[in-house]
Design a protein around this motif. Structure first.
Motif, PDB file in Angstrom:
ATOM      1  N   ARG A  61     -13.210  -8.291  13.648  1.00  0.00           N
ATOM      2  CA  ARG A  61     -14.230  -8.064  12.622  1.00  0.00           C
ATOM      3  C   ARG A  61     -13.942  -6.760  11.872  1.00  0.00           C
ATOM      4  N   VAL A  62     -13.770  -6.858  10.563  1.00  0.00           N
ATOM      5  CA  VAL A  62     -13.514  -5.685   9.731  1.00  0.00           C
ATOM      6  C   VAL A  62     -14.848  -5.053   9.360  1.00  0.00           C
ATOM      7  N   LEU A  63     -15.028  -3.780   9.776  1.00  0.00           N
ATOM      8  CA  LEU A  63     -16.245  -3.057   9.410  1.00  0.00           C
ATOM      9  C   LEU A  63     -16.125  -2.475   8.003  1.00  0.00           C
ATOM     10  N   ARG A  64     -14.923  -1.995   7.688  1.00  0.00           N
ATOM     11  CA  ARG A  64     -14.677  -1.456   6.362  1.00  0.00           C
ATOM     12  C   ARG A  64     -13.207  -1.674   6.039  1.00  0.00           C
ATOM     13  N   PRO A  65     -12.896  -2.211   4.866  1.00  0.00           N
ATOM     14  CA  PRO A  65     -11.484  -2.391   4.506  1.00  0.00           C
ATOM     15  C   PRO A  65     -10.827  -1.039   4.226  1.00  0.00           C
ATOM     16  N   ALA A  66      -9.522  -0.992   4.423  1.00  0.00           N
ATOM     17  CA  ALA A  66      -8.775   0.216   4.091  1.00  0.00           C
ATOM     18  C   ALA A  66      -8.689   0.313   2.569  1.00  0.00           C
TER      19      ALA A  66
ATOM     20  N   ALA B  29       0.868  -1.181   0.000  1.00  0.00           N
ATOM     21  CA  ALA B  29       0.000   0.000   0.000  1.00  0.00           C
ATOM     22  C   ALA B  29       0.902   1.228   0.000  1.00  0.00           C
ATOM     23  N   ILE B  30       0.920   1.953  -1.116  1.00  0.00           N
ATOM     24  CA  ILE B  30       1.789   3.133  -1.188  1.00  0.00           C
ATOM     25  C   ILE B  30       1.044   4.407  -0.798  1.00  0.00           C
ATOM     26  N   GLU B  31      -0.262   4.336  -0.748  1.00  0.00           N
ATOM     27  CA  GLU B  31      -1.062   5.476  -0.321  1.00  0.00           C
ATOM     28  C   GLU B  31      -2.372   4.961   0.262  1.00  0.00           C
ATOM     29  N   VAL B  32      -2.801   5.561   1.376  1.00  0.00           N
ATOM     30  CA  VAL B  32      -4.070   5.194   2.001  1.00  0.00           C
ATOM     31  C   VAL B  32      -5.084   6.259   1.610  1.00  0.00           C
ATOM     32  N   LEU B  33      -6.050   5.866   0.798  1.00  0.00           N
ATOM     33  CA  LEU B  33      -7.074   6.800   0.342  1.00  0.00           C
ATOM     34  C   LEU B  33      -8.190   6.954   1.370  1.00  0.00           C
ATOM     35  N   GLN B  34      -8.464   5.892   2.102  1.00  0.00           N
ATOM     36  CA  GLN B  34      -9.483   5.914   3.151  1.00  0.00           C
ATOM     37  C   GLN B  34      -9.097   4.847   4.171  1.00  0.00           C
ATOM     38  N   PRO B  35      -8.987   5.218   5.465  1.00  0.00           N
ATOM     39  CA  PRO B  35      -8.585   4.219   6.458  1.00  0.00           C
ATOM     40  C   PRO B  35      -9.659   3.140   6.627  1.00  0.00           C
ATOM     41  N   GLY B  36      -9.215   1.976   7.064  1.00  0.00           N
ATOM     42  CA  GLY B  36     -10.145   0.899   7.382  1.00  0.00           C
ATOM     43  C   GLY B  36     -10.460   0.921   8.866  1.00  0.00           C
ATOM     44  N   TYR B  37     -11.557   0.271   9.221  1.00  0.00           N
ATOM     45  CA  TYR B  37     -11.959   0.216  10.629  1.00  0.00           C
ATOM     46  C   TYR B  37     -12.363  -1.203  10.981  1.00  0.00           C
TER      47      TYR B  37
END
Length: 194
Positions: free
Chosen positions: A172-177, A159-167
């Motif tokens: 349990r992953v609510l939203r992937p990064a 991952a060279i840039e994070v456009l939106q963090p994951g939570y």
């Protein structure tokens, strides 16, 4: 004058059965039968031991079933709570994204900064954690690749840039990064001859 109920120490106790139906025969009793004292029934040791063993086994089975029921109810209660918390926190993710963008652009100041800190502290207390950092190895189970490129600076998909963090909450992953991924340049390219 002696008490008529006192039968003396050498006689057995008198048991009077006043039931209208004889429990052994199931027949109605006459008035004469009700007046006669009934001797205690002899105890059959083999039958009582078997009955005791059956009742003990039944009691142990019921106790095990109840213990399992309590465990299942507690496990279900915890699962329902986790689902409710995850559902509520999922609705707050866009708000957290807006707070992050405001912080990145230097617009998070004054009273709004205090509200943002309070909200972030509250969701952290509920178990919400953010993940996804620049330089993390790409993992499709926790990352969503939105952009793809090749780079000589990486040795594995990264991952060279994070456009939106994951939570996530716990495991349990609510939203992937959401990330931009770079692969090593020397990766074999698909040829047109295949």
């Amino acid at each position: 004058m002696s008490d008529p109920r006192d039968n003396g120490p050498e006689t057995e106790p008198v048991i009077r059965d006043n039931r209208k139906i004889d429990p052994e025969t199931g027949q109605a009793r006459s008035a004469a039968d009700e007046q006669q004292p009934k001797a205690a029934a002899p105890v059959a040791e083999g039958g009582d031991a078997q009955l005791l063993a059956e009742r003990t086994a039944d009691l142990q089975r019921l106790q095990a079933e109840y213990t399992n029921y309590r465990r299942r109810v507690e496990r279900d209660r915890i699962a329902v709570r986790e689902q409710a918390v995850a559902g509520a926190l999922s609705e707050l993710l866009p708000v957290l994204d807006d707070i992050g963008r405001a912080r990145d652009h230097g617009e998070l100041n004054g009273g709004f900064a205090k509200v943002a800190e309070s909200l972030e502290a509250a969701v952290t207390k509920l178990g919400l954690t953010s993940f996804g950092q620049k330089g993390d190895p790409f993992d499709p189970t926790v990352h969503e690749a939105l952009m793809h490129s090749y780079s000589s600076e990486v040795t594995e998909p990264t991952a060279i840039e994070v456009l939106q963090p994951g939570y996530r909450i716990g495991d349990r992953v609510l939203r992937p990064a959401r990330v931009a991924v770079a692969e090593p340049e020397d990766a074999p390219a698909a040829s047109d001859e295949d």
